[in-house]
Design a protein around this motif. Structure first.
Motif, mmCIF file in Angstrom:
data_model
loop_
_atom_site.group_PDB
_atom_site.id
_atom_site.type_symbol
_atom_site.label_atom_id
_atom_site.label_comp_id
_atom_site.label_asym_id
_atom_site.label_seq_id
_atom_site.Cartn_x
_atom_site.Cartn_y
_atom_site.Cartn_z
ATOM 1 N N GLU A 164 -36.968 17.120 -37.233
ATOM 2 C CA GLU A 164 -35.777 17.878 -36.863
ATOM 3 C C GLU A 164 -34.686 17.571 -37.870
ATOM 4 O O GLU A 164 -34.394 16.410 -38.144
ATOM 5 N N THR A 165 -34.091 18.602 -38.422
ATOM 6 C CA THR A 165 -32.987 18.421 -39.356
ATOM 7 C C THR A 165 -31.768 19.154 -38.830
ATOM 8 O O THR A 165 -31.880 20.198 -38.187
ATOM 9 N N ILE A 166 -30.624 18.563 -39.090
ATOM 10 C CA ILE A 166 -29.353 19.137 -38.660
ATOM 11 C C ILE A 166 -28.566 19.493 -39.909
ATOM 12 O O ILE A 166 -28.298 18.640 -40.747
ATOM 13 N N THR A 167 -28.219 20.772 -40.049
ATOM 14 C CA THR A 167 -27.430 21.225 -41.191
ATOM 15 C C THR A 167 -26.159 21.889 -40.675
ATOM 16 O O THR A 167 -26.186 22.617 -39.684
ATOM 17 N N VAL A 171 -23.583 23.526 -36.075
ATOM 18 C CA VAL A 171 -24.744 23.053 -36.828
ATOM 19 C C VAL A 171 -25.997 23.792 -36.376
ATOM 20 O O VAL A 171 -26.100 24.229 -35.237
ATOM 21 N N ASN A 172 -26.922 23.931 -37.305
ATOM 22 C CA ASN A 172 -28.233 24.493 -37.005
ATOM 23 C C ASN A 172 -29.229 23.348 -36.901
ATOM 24 O O ASN A 172 -29.293 22.495 -37.786
ATOM 25 N N VAL A 173 -29.997 23.320 -35.827
ATOM 26 C CA VAL A 173 -31.050 22.329 -35.655
ATOM 27 C C VAL A 173 -32.370 23.030 -35.917
ATOM 28 O O VAL A 173 -32.712 24.001 -35.238
ATOM 29 N N THR A 174 -33.089 22.542 -36.933
ATOM 30 C CA THR A 174 -34.361 23.149 -37.303
ATOM 31 C C THR A 174 -35.464 22.104 -37.227
ATOM 32 O O THR A 174 -35.223 20.913 -37.361
ATOM 33 N N LYS A 175 -36.657 22.586 -37.000
ATOM 34 C CA LYS A 175 -37.844 21.727 -37.032
ATOM 35 C C LYS A 175 -38.798 22.376 -38.009
ATOM 36 O O LYS A 175 -39.290 23.475 -37.758
ATOM 37 N N GLU A 182 -28.689 26.611 -32.248
ATOM 38 C CA GLU A 182 -27.405 26.376 -32.888
ATOM 39 C C GLU A 182 -26.583 25.520 -31.935
ATOM 40 O O GLU A 182 -26.521 25.786 -30.742
ATOM 41 N N ASP A 183 -25.967 24.460 -32.466
ATOM 42 C CA ASP A 183 -25.232 23.514 -31.628
ATOM 43 C C ASP A 183 -23.784 23.460 -32.092
ATOM 44 O O ASP A 183 -23.470 23.711 -33.252
ATOM 45 N N ARG A 237 -20.471 20.885 -32.109
ATOM 46 C CA ARG A 237 -20.048 19.499 -31.914
ATOM 47 C C ARG A 237 -18.560 19.368 -32.221
ATOM 48 O O ARG A 237 -18.060 19.965 -33.166
#
Length: 187
Positions: free
Chosen positions: A6-9, A38-42, A49-50, A52
């Motif tokens: 999982e990457t957060i960009t 942020v976009n959370v991708t795997k 989309e999150d 924060r």
């Protein structure tokens, strides 16, 4: 099977501010809000989309919100340096029962830390300079201090032979030359 982490960009970022006075306080404070989308991708797939929020409470009013955030994030690195002094180099540990011995230990550790920074400032390559100044003391010790070396005492000179070569050795030699120039330029 390939692992998919999982990457957060960061996609977008917004800055806002408001004034806040806690109930029991006489003084009003400035609160800066940083909203990060942020976009959370795997792997290659977007999961969600999150949103924060980060809140910064301050009493500095003379800077804009963006400049103040830049200033605050710049100060965060100092907290990492204090952590390095206490955990990496153990400057804040008290190994002896006497006050003067503990003081001497702390001064020696702090000098070692400063020598690391001065050595980084003397490196002509800016990228390597920042790497040395910002690196943890343990990695600095492993890269630049714990270098196996053979010392040969010949007729009129001492020869140092590096038994293990890494990319930092070239920078170490350039620092040695810079210190040599400084030493002879002062006389």
């Amino acid at each position: 099977m390939r692992r998919e982490y999982e990457t957060i960009t960061q996609k977008e970022r917004y800055v806002g501010e408001f004034r806040y006075k806690p109930v029991k306080c006489k003084k009003e404070y400035r609160v800066i809000v940083l909203k990060k989308i942020v976009n959370v991708t795997k792997g290659q797939q977007l999961l969600f989309e999150d949103c924060r929020y980060m809140f910064y409470i301050t009493n500095i009013y003379d800077k804009s919100a963006k400049n103040l955030l830049h200033f605050i994030h710049g100060r965060c690195d100092h907290e990492n340096k204090i952590k390095q002094l206490s955990n990496g180099i153990h400057a804040l540990k008290m190994p002896a029962a006497e006050f003067k011995a503990n003081w001497a230990y702390m001064v020696i550790c702090s000098l070692a830390w400063n020598l690391k920074s001065w050595m980084g400032l003397l490196i002509p390559d800016c990228v390597q300079e920042n790497k040395i100044i910002n690196c943890e003391f343990k990695s600095f010790q492993n890269k630049l201090i714990n270098i196996p070396c053979q010392i040969l005492n010949t007729g009129r000179k001492i020869i140092y032979r590096f038994l293990n070569y890494n990319s930092i050795i070239k920078n170490l030699l350039s620092v040695f030359q810079a210190v040599k120039r400084l030493r002879f330029s002062s006389t």
